[in-house]
Design a protein around this motif. Structure first.
Motif, mmCIF file in Angstrom:
data_model
loop_
_atom_site.group_PDB
_atom_site.id
_atom_site.type_symbol
_atom_site.label_atom_id
_atom_site.label_comp_id
_atom_site.label_asym_id
_atom_site.label_seq_id
_atom_site.Cartn_x
_atom_site.Cartn_y
_atom_site.Cartn_z
ATOM 1 N N ASP A 1 0.674 -1.322 -0.060
ATOM 2 C CA ASP A 1 -0.188 0.053 0.187
ATOM 3 C C ASP A 1 0.946 1.302 -0.008
ATOM 4 N N TYR A 2 0.591 2.417 -0.861
ATOM 5 C CA TYR A 2 1.220 3.387 -1.006
ATOM 6 C C TYR A 2 0.660 4.549 -0.852
ATOM 7 N N GLU A 3 0.792 5.429 0.015
ATOM 8 C CA GLU A 3 0.196 6.763 0.040
ATOM 9 C C GLU A 3 1.104 7.923 -0.065
ATOM 10 N N ILE A 4 1.105 8.722 -1.299
ATOM 11 C CA ILE A 4 2.040 9.859 -1.656
ATOM 12 C C ILE A 4 1.200 10.915 -1.671
ATOM 13 N N ILE B 1 4.687 3.922 2.773
ATOM 14 C CA ILE B 1 4.634 2.455 2.258
ATOM 15 C C ILE B 1 4.448 1.224 3.269
ATOM 16 N N HIS B 2 3.489 0.386 3.145
ATOM 17 C CA HIS B 2 3.190 -0.577 3.826
ATOM 18 C C HIS B 2 3.245 -1.828 3.053
ATOM 19 N N GLN B 3 4.282 -2.763 3.433
ATOM 20 C CA GLN B 3 4.216 -3.958 2.446
ATOM 21 C C GLN B 3 4.276 -5.082 3.581
ATOM 22 N N SER B 4 3.306 -6.142 3.218
ATOM 23 C CA SER B 4 3.256 -7.263 4.183
ATOM 24 C C SER B 4 2.863 -8.455 3.198
ATOM 25 N N ALA C 1 0.256 -27.909 5.642
ATOM 26 C CA ALA C 1 0.543 -26.674 6.220
ATOM 27 C C ALA C 1 1.894 -26.846 7.157
ATOM 28 N N LEU C 2 2.549 -25.661 7.389
ATOM 29 C CA LEU C 2 3.645 -25.890 8.254
ATOM 30 C C LEU C 2 3.594 -25.081 9.758
ATOM 31 N N PRO C 3 3.790 -25.447 10.659
ATOM 32 C CA PRO C 3 3.699 -24.568 11.748
ATOM 33 C C PRO C 3 4.580 -23.309 11.976
ATOM 34 N N PHE C 4 5.142 -22.971 10.992
ATOM 35 C CA PHE C 4 5.954 -21.621 10.926
ATOM 36 C C PHE C 4 5.729 -21.275 9.468
ATOM 37 N N ALA C 5 6.389 -19.909 9.274
ATOM 38 C CA ALA C 5 6.467 -19.270 8.126
ATOM 39 C C ALA C 5 7.677 -19.532 7.368
ATOM 40 N N ILE C 6 7.958 -20.024 5.922
ATOM 41 C CA ILE C 6 9.131 -19.944 5.618
ATOM 42 C C ILE C 6 9.910 -18.416 5.323
ATOM 43 N N ILE C 7 8.831 -17.585 4.622
ATOM 44 C CA ILE C 7 9.544 -16.230 4.660
ATOM 45 C C ILE C 7 8.197 -15.540 4.821
ATOM 46 N N ALA C 8 8.272 -14.604 5.623
ATOM 47 C CA ALA C 8 7.164 -13.367 5.732
ATOM 48 C C ALA C 8 7.761 -12.069 6.215
ATOM 49 N N SER C 9 7.103 -10.963 5.982
ATOM 50 C CA SER C 9 7.473 -9.628 6.561
ATOM 51 C C SER C 9 6.472 -8.935 6.674
ATOM 52 N N GLU C 10 6.675 -7.733 7.525
ATOM 53 C CA GLU C 10 5.896 -6.553 7.615
ATOM 54 C C GLU C 10 6.830 -5.594 7.578
ATOM 55 N N ASP C 11 6.646 -4.352 6.581
ATOM 56 C CA ASP C 11 7.662 -3.532 6.263
ATOM 57 C C ASP C 11 6.766 -2.200 6.050
ATOM 58 N N PHE C 12 7.281 -1.256 6.966
ATOM 59 C CA PHE C 12 6.899 0.015 7.084
ATOM 60 C C PHE C 12 7.784 1.152 6.914
ATOM 61 N N ARG C 13 7.812 1.975 5.652
ATOM 62 C CA ARG C 13 8.688 2.860 5.150
ATOM 63 C C ARG C 13 7.907 4.363 5.235
ATOM 64 N N HIS D 1 14.675 12.547 4.295
ATOM 65 C CA HIS D 1 14.646 11.950 5.556
ATOM 66 C C HIS D 1 13.719 10.683 5.556
ATOM 67 N N LYS D 2 14.458 9.426 5.730
ATOM 68 C CA LYS D 2 13.863 8.126 5.686
ATOM 69 C C LYS D 2 13.833 7.457 6.784
ATOM 70 N N GLN D 3 12.622 6.727 7.214
ATOM 71 C CA GLN D 3 12.591 5.610 8.348
ATOM 72 C C GLN D 3 12.007 4.524 7.757
ATOM 73 N N ARG D 4 12.494 3.385 8.320
ATOM 74 C CA ARG D 4 12.083 2.222 8.087
ATOM 75 C C ARG D 4 12.094 1.220 9.204
ATOM 76 N N ASP D 5 10.923 0.284 9.145
ATOM 77 C CA ASP D 5 10.743 -0.617 10.342
ATOM 78 C C ASP D 5 10.262 -1.683 9.714
ATOM 79 N N VAL D 6 10.935 -2.937 10.066
ATOM 80 C CA VAL D 6 10.977 -4.311 9.278
ATOM 81 C C VAL D 6 10.723 -5.355 10.292
ATOM 82 N N LEU D 7 9.803 -6.201 10.217
ATOM 83 C CA LEU D 7 9.790 -7.431 10.843
ATOM 84 C C LEU D 7 9.743 -8.656 10.000
#
Length: 709
Positions: free
Chosen positions: A345-348, A376-379, A388-400, A431-437
């Motif tokens: 999702d983008y908001e510009i 920007i929010h990417q998930s 199904a696996l009990p864990f995620a192979i790859i996953a992310s929550e990315d806020f910019r 000025h840039k900020q980023r938080d990623v899980l």
């Protein structure tokens, strides 16, 4: 090389002398705005004849777009010198100009829709713009940072929509039906309505379009045919208010939606993917502009807001199923499908204020400031089937969150009516900020980034006019794009990963010449340039380890040439030809490049030609016969730290044909795109998240009908 450049410039510099006897400077000056073939552009943020812009600029008018049957930017590649693009799905394209291209970071080409910049932090997620009811498309080659800001390293592309007419009701329609070889049918319908609300004071213009892009790839695993069909919806509305000669207000709203069932991946038009790869993209753009004449200067302000959502999905089964079975030890068949989905999702928000002088003297100037905010929010993450696996192979929550502020100014001075100079500079601060899980095989890590990036970008230009229709110019400009962040947690506390990488920059030194001769029957443009791209954002290894990070270790340089010619020997016939060449290559080794490697995805050699013949068949009936030919030499992606070090982009030759008649305002034509059914993949897989080729659309044959009122 030096001798060749000298010969080229000497030869073109003599052209106006040879033509002077047949077309005097005085006559050209008096009739410059009425000669056929003249195009008015705003490449320097004010109106000029294309011939008078002392830069390497191509402008494609709305009529020319219609004559070519162009629907989006890929239909213009190679026919503009030094420009190419590759598309991995409907509307998912990456652009390069003059060999400046990359797969890392933000775009190296600036893109504008009217006054709104469309640049993003990720190069592969550029906005798709349908070419519906455009006044023209301008392609500015070479760095344009002074007037257009970050990302305009190879150049800038500007879409100029048609503005409302205030004098009369008018409109147009266009409908197409075609069939794709080996694939499904295509449909297109576009309508335009222009309505004055108060004559010469206010008016609106409405545009609506629907495109069905038929698929041509069959899935041999599921038995489905034509799995990559797409639907594209576009709606645009514009309002213009001009109550006095001094004041104007315009508002515009644009909505576009693309829905593709699967992206264009396969081998010989067949795919074995077990997981679908849909692409869904929609965006809303709202823009407002105000212009006011202050006598001494023109004040222009603009603001825009963009809301966008992009959803993609890819099949990763080939990469992860063997790992799950052979390494982790899952029983065969428990999981035989692994997919990954990402929602972005983008908001510009963009705003700009500009003041441009209107003095009649030798000195002209413009100053401006702009502010840009991007959230920007990417998930997303992987999913498996049937188990199904009990864990995620790859996953992310990315806020910019990015906030950029710029100040710029440019001054031009005419030392004589023939000799002119331009000096400009832009200051950029972001000025840039980023938080990623991030999650990898069940292990979750957290990363944060916070940094400020600054650059100063000058331009110097000198031009000399032999006549009002012949000039030479020299241009020196610096371009840049902003920096970004690495994920420091990937070092595991053992390897020191730099938290960020800096902006890269490019200097381009250019010598060019432009001529409109014999009453615009012959138009010539030529330029030679050298680009030096330093601090190139590159994939490299973290110190002391094998972890890939982004740093500024690359250095690229090389020469290039752009040539174009248009000949109109008689009113009914137009011939065009273009040529683009560059030899940009890496001078220093990085983890993924060796000295001498070309720039990723860049096309070194490209040329095109067109033949447009429109004879008068009777009183109001005109024949149409048009052929467009485009050639692109081979390119490649170079990943020397990967198992497949070279990923090819084969050469291709595309021929389009259009034959029909025009009776007054109505035109009917038969057309064939990719007439000889070129089957060279756009990209040879595996590439990035694609395990197969990115396929070239096969031959399309159809009929088009259009009209105006």
């Amino acid at each position: 090389m030096t001798k060749w450049i000298a010969a080229l410039m000497a030869g073109t510099a003599l052209l106006p002398v040879a033509a002077h006897a047949q077309d005097t400077a005085g006559a050209a000056a008096e009739n410059t705005d009425s000669l056929p073939g003249d195009i008015i552009v705003t490449a320097q943020r004010y109106k000029q004849r294309l011939q008078d812009v002392p830069l390497s600029v191509s402008a494609v008018s709305g009529d020319e777009l219609a004559a070519r049957g162009a629907t989006d930017l890929k239909d213009l590649q190679y026919s503009v010198p030094g420009f190419s693009t590759y598309e991995t799905g409907a509307g998912r394209s990456t652009i390069q100009l003059r060999g400046i291209s990359t797969t890392i970071g933000s775009s190296t080409v600036g893109v504008y829709f009217d006054e709104t910049p469309l640049a993003l932090d990720t190069i592969s997620d550029g906005f798709n713009v349908r070419m519906l009811d455009l006044e023209r498309v301008e392609v500015l080659r070479g760095p344009q940072a002074t007037l257009y800001g970050q990302g305009s390293m190879g150049g800038t592309i500007r879409y100029i929509p048609a503005a409302p007419r205030l004098d009369a009701v008018s409109g147009s329609f266009n409908g197409e039906y075609s069939t794709t070889r080996y694939g499904a049918d295509n449909y297109k319908a576009v309508g335009v309505l222009n309505l004055p609300l108060t004559t010469d004071v206010a008016g609106i213009r409405l545009v609506a379009g629907y495109e069905r892009v038929g698929g041509f790839i069959d899935n041999v695993t599921t038995g489905e045919n034509n799995v990559n069909s797409a639907d594209i919806y576009t709606v645009r509305g514009s309002f213009l208010l001009q109550p006095t000669d001094r004041f104007s207000l315009s508002l515009m709203g644009l909505y576009q939606k693309i829905d593709q069932a699967n992206q264009d991946n396969g081998i010989n038009y067949r795919t074995s993917a077990v997981v679908p790869s849909p692409l869904r993209d929609r965006y809303t753009l709202v823009q407002g502009k105000i212009g006011y004449d202050l006598d001494f200067a023109e004040l222009t302000t603009s603001a825009s807001w963009i809301d966008r959502r992009n959803v993609t999905q890819f099949d990763l089964s080939d990469a992860f199923v063997p790992v799950l079975v052979d390494v982790i030890g899952l029983p065969p068949g428990f999981i035989d499908q692994v997919g990954i989905v990402a929602t972005t999702d983008y908001e510009i928000f963009n705003s700009e204020v500009r003041l441009a002088s209107q003095s009649g003297g030798p000195l002209g100037w413009q100053v401006g400031a702009s502010y840009n905010s991007v959230n920007i929010h990417q998930s997303g993450g992987t999913f498996t089937a049937p188990g199904a696996l009990p864990f995620a192979i790859i996953a992310s929550e990315d806020f910019r969150e990015n906030k950029a502020f710029t100040l710029y100014g440019e001054a031009n001075y005419a030392f004589t009516p023939q000799l002119k100079a331009i000096v400009g500079v832009r200051y950029y601060r972001e000025h840039k900020q980023r938080d990623v899980l991030s999650t990898n095989f069940g292990l979750t890590t957290s990363d944060t980034g916070d940094a400020t990036f600054e650059t100063v970008n000058p331009r110097v230009n000198v031009s000399y006019e032999f006549t009002p229709d012949s000039m030479v110019y020299a241009n020196v400009a610096k371009g840049f794009r902003s920096g970004g962040f690495n994920q420091t947690s990937a070092g595991g506390g053992i390897i020191d990963v730099p938290p960020s990488y800096e902006p890269d920059k490019i200097w381009t030194y250019e010598l060019g010449t432009k001529h409109q001769l014999f009453g615009n029957k012959l138009i010539l443009d030529a330029s030679v340039y050298r680009s030096i791209w330093s601090d190139v954002q590159s994939n490299n290894f973290a110190p002391g380890g094998v972890l890939l990070i982004v740093n500024n270790s690359g250095h690229v340089s090389g020469w290039g040439v752009d040539l174009s010619a248009t000949v109109r020997p008689v009113r009914e016939l137009t011939l065009t030809a273009t040529y683009g060449w560059n030899n940009l290559k890496f001078d220093e080794a990085t983890a993924d490049k060796a000295p001498g490697d070309p720039v990723d995805a860049a096309v070194r050699n490209s040329w095109s030609a067109s033949f447009d013949y429109r004879p008068q068949l009777s009183g109001n009936v005109t024949g149409i016969f048009r052929v467009d030919y485009q050639h692109a030499g081979k390119g490649q992606f170079t990943l020397r730290n990967q198992p497949t070090p070279i990923i090819e982009r084969p050469r291709r030759d595309i021929v389009n044909l259009r034959v029909g008649v025009a009776a007054g305002p109505v035109e009917v034509a038969l057309f064939a795109n990719n007439l000889f059914d070129e089957n060279a993949p756009i990209v040879t897989g595996p590439f990035s998240l694609f395990s197969e080729n990115v396929e070239q659309r096969p031959r399309v044959i159809g009929i088009s009908a259009s009209g105006r009122f």
